[in-house]
Scaffold this motif. Structure first.
Motif, PDB file in Angstrom:
ATOM      1  N   VAL A  41     -31.231   2.109 -37.473  1.00 39.42           N
ATOM      2  CA  VAL A  41     -30.113   2.427 -36.578  1.00 39.42           C
ATOM      3  C   VAL A  41     -29.409   3.684 -37.046  1.00 39.42           C
ATOM      4  O   VAL A  41     -29.050   4.557 -36.240  1.00 39.42           O
ATOM      5  CB  VAL A  41     -29.122   1.239 -36.516  1.00 39.42           C
ATOM      6  N   SER A  42     -29.204   3.812 -38.360  1.00 39.63           N
ATOM      7  CA  SER A  42     -28.553   5.001 -38.915  1.00 39.63           C
ATOM      8  C   SER A  42     -29.380   6.254 -38.650  1.00 39.63           C
ATOM      9  O   SER A  42     -28.846   7.307 -38.276  1.00 39.63           O
ATOM     10  CB  SER A  42     -28.344   4.820 -40.419  1.00 39.63           C
ATOM     11  N   ALA A  43     -30.693   6.155 -38.836  1.00 38.28           N
ATOM     12  CA  ALA A  43     -31.573   7.306 -38.600  1.00 38.28           C
ATOM     13  C   ALA A  43     -31.556   7.714 -37.128  1.00 38.28           C
ATOM     14  O   ALA A  43     -31.503   8.907 -36.803  1.00 38.28           O
ATOM     15  CB  ALA A  43     -32.994   6.978 -39.040  1.00 38.28           C
ATOM     16  N   ILE A  44     -31.586   6.737 -36.236  1.00 40.94           N
ATOM     17  CA  ILE A  44     -31.563   7.025 -34.804  1.00 40.94           C
ATOM     18  C   ILE A  44     -30.256   7.707 -34.411  1.00 40.94           C
ATOM     19  O   ILE A  44     -30.245   8.669 -33.623  1.00 40.94           O
ATOM     20  CB  ILE A  44     -31.774   5.730 -33.995  1.00 40.94           C
ATOM     21  N   GLU A  45     -29.148   7.239 -34.969  1.00 46.43           N
ATOM     22  CA  GLU A  45     -27.847   7.850 -34.693  1.00 46.43           C
ATOM     23  C   GLU A  45     -27.833   9.301 -35.157  1.00 46.43           C
ATOM     24  O   GLU A  45     -27.298  10.186 -34.470  1.00 46.43           O
ATOM     25  CB  GLU A  45     -26.739   7.060 -35.374  1.00 46.43           C
ATOM     26  N   THR A  46     -28.421   9.557 -36.324  1.00 52.29           N
ATOM     27  CA  THR A  46     -28.480  10.924 -36.846  1.00 52.29           C
ATOM     28  C   THR A  46     -29.327  11.809 -35.949  1.00 52.29           C
ATOM     29  O   THR A  46     -28.937  12.948 -35.619  1.00 52.29           O
ATOM     30  CB  THR A  46     -29.051  10.931 -38.271  1.00 52.29           C
ATOM     31  N   PHE A  47     -30.494  11.312 -35.548  1.00 52.01           N
ATOM     32  CA  PHE A  47     -31.362  12.090 -34.666  1.00 52.01           C
ATOM     33  C   PHE A  47     -30.657  12.413 -33.350  1.00 52.01           C
ATOM     34  O   PHE A  47     -30.748  13.542 -32.836  1.00 52.01           O
ATOM     35  CB  PHE A  47     -32.651  11.318 -34.377  1.00 52.01           C
ATOM     36  N   ASN A  48     -29.952  11.430 -32.799  1.00 52.42           N
ATOM     37  CA  ASN A  48     -29.244  11.656 -31.538  1.00 52.42           C
ATOM     38  C   ASN A  48     -28.141  12.696 -31.700  1.00 52.42           C
ATOM     39  O   ASN A  48     -27.940  13.561 -30.835  1.00 52.42           O
ATOM     40  CB  ASN A  48     -28.644  10.337 -31.023  1.00 52.42           C
ATOM     41  N   ARG A  49     -27.416  12.603 -32.804  1.00 51.96           N
ATOM     42  CA  ARG A  49     -26.342  13.568 -33.062  1.00 51.96           C
ATOM     43  C   ARG A  49     -26.910  14.972 -33.208  1.00 51.96           C
ATOM     44  O   ARG A  49     -26.378  15.939 -32.654  1.00 51.96           O
ATOM     45  CB  ARG A  49     -25.583  13.170 -34.323  1.00 51.96           C
ATOM     46  N   HIS A  50     -27.992  15.097 -33.946  1.00 50.89           N
ATOM     47  CA  HIS A  50     -28.611  16.411 -34.119  1.00 50.89           C
ATOM     48  C   HIS A  50     -29.219  16.911 -32.814  1.00 50.89           C
ATOM     49  O   HIS A  50     -29.240  18.123 -32.540  1.00 50.89           O
ATOM     50  CB  HIS A  50     -29.692  16.344 -35.205  1.00 50.89           C
ATOM     51  N   GLY A  51     -29.692  15.988 -32.003  1.00 49.94           N
ATOM     52  CA  GLY A  51     -30.231  16.391 -30.703  1.00 49.94           C
ATOM     53  C   GLY A  51     -29.171  16.979 -29.807  1.00 49.94           C
ATOM     54  O   GLY A  51     -29.416  17.963 -29.102  1.00 49.94           O
ATOM     55  N   GLU A  52     -27.962  16.358 -29.824  1.00 50.77           N
ATOM     56  CA  GLU A  52     -26.860  16.899 -29.049  1.00 50.77           C
ATOM     57  C   GLU A  52     -26.430  18.264 -29.578  1.00 50.77           C
ATOM     58  O   GLU A  52     -26.108  19.172 -28.803  1.00 50.77           O
ATOM     59  CB  GLU A  52     -25.684  15.927 -29.074  1.00 50.77           C
ATOM     60  N   MET A  53     -26.406  18.430 -30.903  1.00 47.52           N
ATOM     61  CA  MET A  53     -26.061  19.714 -31.502  1.00 47.52           C
ATOM     62  C   MET A  53     -27.060  20.781 -31.110  1.00 47.52           C
ATOM     63  O   MET A  53     -26.696  21.930 -30.827  1.00 47.52           O
ATOM     64  CB  MET A  53     -26.009  19.572 -33.015  1.00 47.52           C
ATOM     65  N   LEU A  54     -28.328  20.387 -31.054  1.00 54.05           N
ATOM     66  CA  LEU A  54     -29.378  21.343 -30.684  1.00 54.05           C
ATOM     67  C   LEU A  54     -29.183  21.826 -29.252  1.00 54.05           C
ATOM     68  O   LEU A  54     -29.307  23.037 -28.974  1.00 54.05           O
ATOM     69  CB  LEU A  54     -30.750  20.653 -30.831  1.00 54.05           C
ATOM     70  N   LYS A  55     -28.825  20.902 -28.358  1.00 50.76           N
ATOM     71  CA  LYS A  55     -28.603  21.297 -26.953  1.00 50.76           C
ATOM     72  C   LYS A  55     -27.384  22.208 -26.820  1.00 50.76           C
ATOM     73  O   LYS A  55     -27.389  23.136 -26.009  1.00 50.76           O
ATOM     74  CB  LYS A  55     -28.417  20.040 -26.093  1.00 50.76           C
ATOM     75  N   GLU A  56     -26.351  21.954 -27.612  1.00 53.17           N
ATOM     76  CA  GLU A  56     -25.124  22.753 -27.536  1.00 53.17           C
ATOM     77  C   GLU A  56     -25.323  24.161 -28.096  1.00 53.17           C
ATOM     78  O   GLU A  56     -24.781  25.137 -27.557  1.00 53.17           O
ATOM     79  CB  GLU A  56     -24.011  22.060 -28.306  1.00 53.17           C
ATOM     80  N   LYS A  57     -26.107  24.284 -29.158  1.00 52.77           N
ATOM     81  CA  LYS A  57     -26.243  25.581 -29.836  1.00 52.77           C
ATOM     82  C   LYS A  57     -27.363  26.433 -29.269  1.00 52.77           C
ATOM     83  O   LYS A  57     -27.324  27.671 -29.344  1.00 52.77           O
ATOM     84  CB  LYS A  57     -26.488  25.365 -31.328  1.00 52.77           C
ATOM     85  N   TYR A  58     -28.375  25.814 -28.738  1.00 48.09           N
ATOM     86  CA  TYR A  58     -29.537  26.594 -28.286  1.00 48.09           C
ATOM     87  C   TYR A  58     -29.871  26.255 -26.847  1.00 48.09           C
ATOM     88  O   TYR A  58     -30.953  26.144 -26.433  1.00 48.09           O
ATOM     89  CB  TYR A  58     -30.733  26.336 -29.209  1.00 48.09           C
TER      90      TYR A  58
END
Length: 218
Positions: A201-218
């Motif tokens: 669950v922790s890993a999935i939350e991290t991946f989702n957070r980084h995925g949102e950051m990726l969409k915002e920055k690039y």
């Protein structure tokens, strides 16, 4: 796998995953739902559950046979099977039901030992339910019993499967399967613990957070 519950919300959530073949119930589970047995079984079937096992009750062979007929009458599409407690009376019930309804699915339940399981398989049960946690609580080795029953079934090529039951933790489920059980029936809370691991669950939350950051920055 089967889901060991009569709770509609749990059934709805679990069936969406596609990993459960059906539902198993017993009088205690049904009592917790505070609904008449027939009403609850029909409600479960109306949810589109492929199959449900319902346990027979009665002190005598005659009482159990009468209850078998009542259970089978709840559904005309072959989606209801019988859970028959494994004592001497239970063996006789299995014999008579097997003769009258050759295609009826029978689960031998309340199995606490290898010898019970062996007789259940010989009697004609399609499945056998060893009570893993309850055996452990009574200083019995459930995993050795499962292994012995599995060897007996395989050596004689019997048309019978071991469906492990009565679990209180996820390790019991895995050990039961590793010991030779074909499948298990588990409550919804055990299913949740098996899949929603804290690290996952922790890993999935991290991946989702980084995925949102990726969409915002690039």
């Amino acid at each position: 796998m089967f889901l060991d519950t009569a709770n509609i919300e749990e059934i709805r959530k679990a069936m969406k995953t596609g990993v459960f073949k059906g539902v198993t119930t017993n009088p205690t589970i049904l009592l917790n739902e505070r609904t008449p047995r027939a009403e609850k079984v029909r409600e479960i079937l109306e949810e589109g559950v492929p199959f449900i096992y319902v346990q027979t009750i009665g002190e005598t062979v005659e009482e159990r046979l009468e209850d078998c007929e009542t259970i089978l009458a709840l559904d005309g599409e072959g989606r209801t099977g019988l859970k028959i407690p494994m004592d001497i009376a239970g063996l006789e019930v299995v014999k008579q039901i097997r003769e009258k309804y050759p295609d009826c699915k029978i689960l031998g339940t309340a199995v606490y030992s290898a010898d019970q399981g062996i007789f259940a398989a010989l009697a004609g049960c399609n499945s056998i339910a060893p009570y893993i946690n309850r055996m452990s609580n009574n200083d019995l080795d459930p995993y050795k019993a499962v292994s012995i029953i599995r060897d007996f079934i395989d050596e004689r090529q019997l048309n019978c499967e071991i469906l492990g039951a009565s679990f209180k933790n996820t390790n019991q489920v895995i050990q039961t399967l590793a010991s030779g059980a074909h499948s298990v029936t588990i409550p919804y809370n055990i299913f949740e613990k098996m899949m929603n691991k804290e690290l996952a669950v922790s890993a999935i939350e991290t991946f989702n957070r980084h995925g949102e950051m990726l969409k915002e920055k690039y």
